[in-house]
Design a protein around this motif. Structure first.
Motif, PDB file in Angstrom:
ATOM      1  N   GLY A   1       0.808  -1.225   0.000  1.00 12.80           N
ATOM      2  CA  GLY A   1       0.000   0.000   0.000  1.00 12.80           C
ATOM      3  C   GLY A   1       0.834   1.264   0.000  1.00 12.80           C
ATOM      4  O   GLY A   1       0.356   2.326   0.399  1.00 12.80           O
ATOM      5  N   THR A   2       2.073   1.181  -0.409  1.00 14.53           N
ATOM      6  CA  THR A   2       2.936   2.371  -0.483  1.00 14.53           C
ATOM      7  C   THR A   2       3.955   2.209  -1.603  1.00 14.53           C
ATOM      8  O   THR A   2       4.284   1.086  -2.007  1.00 14.53           O
ATOM      9  N   ARG A   3       4.426   3.368  -2.089  1.00 12.06           N
ATOM     10  CA  ARG A   3       5.487   3.364  -3.105  1.00 12.06           C
ATOM     11  C   ARG A   3       6.812   3.766  -2.481  1.00 12.06           C
ATOM     12  O   ARG A   3       7.838   3.801  -3.154  1.00 12.06           O
ATOM     13  N   ASN A   4       6.727   4.160  -1.192  1.00  6.34           N
ATOM     14  CA  ASN A   4       7.900   4.704  -0.522  1.00  6.34           C
ATOM     15  C   ASN A   4       8.915   3.606  -0.199  1.00  6.34           C
ATOM     16  O   ASN A   4       8.611   2.650   0.511  1.00  6.34           O
TER      17      ASN A   4
ATOM     18  N   PRO B   1       0.038 -11.681   4.564  1.00  8.24           N
ATOM     19  CA  PRO B   1       0.222 -11.724   3.108  1.00  8.24           C
ATOM     20  C   PRO B   1      -0.996 -11.187   2.355  1.00  8.24           C
ATOM     21  O   PRO B   1      -2.127 -11.497   2.699  1.00  8.24           O
ATOM     22  N   THR B   2      -0.715 -10.336   1.359  1.00  8.99           N
ATOM     23  CA  THR B   2      -1.801  -9.824   0.508  1.00  8.99           C
ATOM     24  C   THR B   2      -1.823 -10.684  -0.751  1.00  8.99           C
ATOM     25  O   THR B   2      -0.773 -10.954  -1.333  1.00  8.99           O
ATOM     26  N   ARG B   3      -3.002 -11.098  -1.140  1.00  4.79           N
ATOM     27  CA  ARG B   3      -3.111 -11.980  -2.287  1.00  4.79           C
ATOM     28  C   ARG B   3      -2.919 -11.201  -3.589  1.00  4.79           C
ATOM     29  O   ARG B   3      -3.645 -10.248  -3.877  1.00  4.79           O
ATOM     30  N   ILE B   4      -1.920 -11.631  -4.335  1.00  2.00           N
ATOM     31  CA  ILE B   4      -1.686 -11.033  -5.654  1.00  2.00           C
ATOM     32  C   ILE B   4      -2.293 -11.998  -6.677  1.00  2.00           C
ATOM     33  O   ILE B   4      -2.154 -13.210  -6.547  1.00  2.00           O
ATOM     34  N   SER B   5      -2.943 -11.447  -7.688  1.00  2.00           N
ATOM     35  CA  SER B   5      -3.635 -12.329  -8.642  1.00  2.00           C
ATOM     36  C   SER B   5      -2.649 -13.199  -9.412  1.00  2.00           C
ATOM     37  O   SER B   5      -1.482 -12.827  -9.609  1.00  2.00           O
ATOM     38  N   ILE B   6      -3.133 -14.333  -9.862  1.00  2.00           N
ATOM     39  CA  ILE B   6      -2.292 -15.296 -10.578  1.00  2.00           C
ATOM     40  C   ILE B   6      -1.769 -14.703 -11.889  1.00  2.00           C
ATOM     41  O   ILE B   6      -0.634 -14.963 -12.298  1.00  2.00           O
ATOM     42  N   GLN B   7      -2.611 -13.841 -12.538  1.00  4.43           N
ATOM     43  CA  GLN B   7      -2.150 -13.222 -13.794  1.00  4.43           C
ATOM     44  C   GLN B   7      -0.914 -12.367 -13.536  1.00  4.43           C
ATOM     45  O   GLN B   7       0.050 -12.404 -14.296  1.00  4.43           O
ATOM     46  N   GLN B   8      -0.967 -11.597 -12.437  1.00  3.10           N
ATOM     47  CA  GLN B   8       0.164 -10.707 -12.138  1.00  3.10           C
ATOM     48  C   GLN B   8       1.443 -11.517 -11.899  1.00  3.10           C
ATOM     49  O   GLN B   8       2.501 -11.188 -12.415  1.00  3.10           O
ATOM     50  N   ILE B   9       1.310 -12.585 -11.095  1.00  8.13           N
ATOM     51  CA  ILE B   9       2.489 -13.391 -10.778  1.00  8.13           C
ATOM     52  C   ILE B   9       3.045 -14.043 -12.041  1.00  8.13           C
ATOM     53  O   ILE B   9       4.253 -13.993 -12.311  1.00  8.13           O
ATOM     54  N   ALA B  10       2.146 -14.613 -12.844  1.00  5.71           N
ATOM     55  CA  ALA B  10       2.598 -15.316 -14.055  1.00  5.71           C
ATOM     56  C   ALA B  10       3.285 -14.359 -15.022  1.00  5.71           C
ATOM     57  O   ALA B  10       4.370 -14.661 -15.545  1.00  5.71           O
ATOM     58  N   ILE B  11       2.684 -13.192 -15.226  1.00  3.24           N
ATOM     59  CA  ILE B  11       3.251 -12.244 -16.199  1.00  3.24           C
ATOM     60  C   ILE B  11       4.574 -11.664 -15.695  1.00  3.24           C
ATOM     61  O   ILE B  11       5.530 -11.504 -16.465  1.00  3.24           O
TER      62      ILE B  11
END
Lengths: 206, 451
Positions: free
Chosen positions: B334-337, B421-431
């Protein structure tokens, strides 16, 4: 008054409109000034085309009136609130802005004569080069997004003038440039919508 | 032969252009993925066509590689976006976003294949109009400001490039790129002026100092899949336009001016890299380094040109991987810092791998292709008698390499409490994984004689 004098008079009026746009504070007036500038440019091009029997130039002039003078001002005006006189731009000392604009005008006239001398002198090219600097100055010196976009429109008018002074680009390219600027205008109006002034964000530093 | 090549290129342009209408369909996500896949397959067919002109289009040894990257990274980004923006549901913003991504791909492909410098300018200006909206999908005020700066600065810069196009037309009497590259003109003041206007104008879009100021803002605020496209393929198109200008003008003083701009860009990046606080701005500055090196290879030519092509390919996928990884991190933390992103190794193991590998890839670590490309460019500088420039380049890229990797390793291995842990979508992980994996193959393709 001969034809060249009439054309030179129009160029002088275009330059005056650029100075007027620098000094104006009401956004609605400024939109009208740049619109008048575009009309003057198209009148110049149509006259040039009529006297030189160049049909392409007449088409270009008509397109500039429709796309730049009419549509651009309509789209930008639609973004100003119902009480346009409230939309007043805040910027530093107007007298300084005026002095810098005139100094830039002199600088650009001299620079054009030095840099472009091998191509021969053309009043329209000289006027275009001066207008290019005025447009850049309008973008750089203001926080208002409206002024910045009008500066960009001035720059595009300047390019048409320079093109006429140096060599006319093929009509297909000139028309595509006009349409491109129109597309950019539509996008810009979305970005102008809420906050008419440019802002500084802490996360956008460094 | 020529006719069929022309039709393939036409199809390559039509598919993304027409797929923009997906905005009106309920199945816009799946349509977007299918049309991007078709575009990628068509780009492979076009890539395999022989170099030459195809009616209004032109293929050469440089634009075909960038073309392949445009289609591949667009496909990757479309798939990534379906996961990254899943929380926005089927809102109008997402529809517009996916639709404009297709138009953006169309304008990039058009800019690359068109055999006319004037229309190339229009294509590049078109990329600005089609991509500005892509930055503001989340509607954050800072995003809108970044998009505004992008539009105004890049358009103002490109207007200067148009003066260069006019001057080129006056001198050569044509805007056909093949004719321009084959022509020779006597050195003159106007030629120098045309080249300088072109370098400054197109350099604005390419992120060359001092006209780069839009770049960290737009890259930093855009959604990660858009930052990936900006960095990986949009900027190399602008560098390709500079290549055409400087090789058309072909004067020693212009090559000197280009090297000067490249060196000050590298110096500036070396200066600011270590002090970055925002993960995506950090990668944006890294892109300025990569674009400078690609341009340097284009200027020097011969083996350095091969170096540039290897960097274009490796950087496209490596930087896309870095931006996708950044997107996953921003979603999780939740941050870019940078100072608030800690203990990534424990919290996001897979993203730690992709972040480290992609950063090593784009910063020039062996055995990644960027290292090989940099090696070719530096060797070419030596053989051209530019030893001083070569040493300056080595020192500056070494500083940048240390700065960026220090920050990344800091994020991955710094200790802090374990987060849920925040769930990252499978598309994001695969790509993300796929982009990083592809960025690693180019050295081996070169060594295997396939590049």
């Amino acid at each position: 008054m001969n034809t060249q004098q009439i054309l030179d008079l129009i160029i002088a009026a275009i330059i005056l409109s650029a100075i007027w746009a620098q000094l104006g504070t009401f956004i609605s007036h400024k939109i009208r000034i740049v619109s008048i500038q575009s009309v003057l440019l198209s009148v110049y091009i149509i006259l040039l085309g009529y006297w030189g029997n160049e049909f392409e130039l007449i088409i270009l002039g008509i397109l500039i009136i429709i796309l730049r003078a009419f549509l651009t001002s309509r789209i930008l005006s639609s973004k100003i609130s119902s009480t346009p006189f409230i939309f007043r731009e805040r910027f530093g000392d107007a007298s300084w802005i005026g002095i810098i604009s005139i100094l830039m005008l002199i600088f650009s006239f001299i620079t054009y004569r030095i840099l472009f001398s091998p191509l021969g002198y053309e009043t329209i090219g000289d006027g275009g080069f001066a207008l290019l600097f005025q447009g850049i100055f309008l973008i750089g010196s203001r926080k208002s997004k409206f002024s910045q976009f009008l500066g960009y429109v001035e720059e595009e008018n300047a390019i048409v003038m320079l093109s006429l002074g140096i060599i006319s680009l093929p009509l297909m390219i000139e028309v595509s440039v006009l349409l491109d600027v129109l597309a950019l205008l539509i996008v810009s109006t979305v970005l102008i919508s809420d906050k008419p002034d440019s802002q500084v964000f802490e996360e956008m530093t460094g | 032969m020529t006719v069929s090549g022309y039709i393939w290129i036409l199809f390559l342009l039509l598919v993304p252009a027409l797929s923009g209408v997906m905005y009106f369909s309920r199945h816009f996500r799946i349509i977007s993925i299918i049309t991007s896949t078709i575009t990628s397959l068509l780009s492979i067919v076009v890539f395999l066509l022989p170099s030459g002109t195809y009616s209004y289009f032109y293929l050469n040894g440089i634009n075909r590689y960038i073309l392949l990257c445009v289609a591949s990274i667009s496909l990757f980004s479309v798939i990534y976006a379906t996961g990254y923006h899943r929380k926005l549901g089927e809102s109008r913003n997402v529809r517009l976003h996916m639709s404009m991504m297709s138009m953006f791909t169309f304008t990039m492909i058009f800019s690359l294949v068109i055999n006319n410098l004037g229309l190339l300018w229009i294509g590049i200006e078109g990329t600005t109009a089609s991509s500005a909206i892509l930055i503001i999908i989340e509607g954050d005020p800072a995003d809108i400001e970044a998009a505004w700066r992008y539009v105004v600065i890049v358009s103002a810069g490109l207007s200067i490039a148009l003066v260069s196009v006019i001057l080129v037309y006056r001198i050569f009497g044509t805007l056909e790129i093949t004719a321009l590259l084959a022509s020779r003109a006597y050195p003159s003041q106007i030629l120098v002026l045309a080249a300088l206007f072109g370098m400054i104008g197109f350099g604005t879009k390419a992120g060359i100092f001092p006209m780069h100021t839009w770049l960290p803002d737009a890259h930093g605020r855009a959604p990660s899949e858009i930052s990936a496209i900006f960095s990986a393929v949009l900027l190399p198109i602008a560098v390709y336009a500079i290549y055409i200008i400087i090789h058309t003008i072909n004067m020693q003083i212009i090559y000197g001016a280009a090297i000067f701009f490249i060196l000050i860009t590298l110096f500036f990046v070396a200066l600011v890299m270590a002090s970055q606080r925002d993960i995506k701005r950090m990668y944006a500055y890294s892109t300025m380094e990569n674009m400078s090196l690609i341009l340097l290879g284009f200027v020097i030519g011969n083996v350095a040109l091969l170096g540039s092509i290897i960097i274009i390919l490796t950087h496209a996928f490596g930087k896309a991987g870095a931006f996708y990884s950044s997107g996953n991190i921003i979603e999780a933390y939740g941050t870019r810092n940078l100072s608030r992103i800690t203990n990534l190794w424990t919290n996001q193991r897979f993203t730690s791998y992709t972040l480290i590998l992609s950063t090593l890839s784009v910063s020039g670590a062996p055995p990644f292709g960027t290292f090989l490309g940099e090696f070719f460019i530096v060797s070419a500088l030596y053989s051209e008698g530019l030893g001083g420039v070569a040493i300056a380049v080595i020192i500056l890229i070494a500083i940048i390499f240390l700065s960026i990797n220090y920050r990344v390793f800091g994020m991955v291995f710094s200790l802090s409490p374990i987060r849920n842990p925040t769930r990252i979508s499978i598309q994001q992980i695969a790509i993300t994984g796929a982009a990083v994996a592809v960025s690693g193959v180019f050295t081996f393709l070169f060594l295997g004689g396939l590049l």
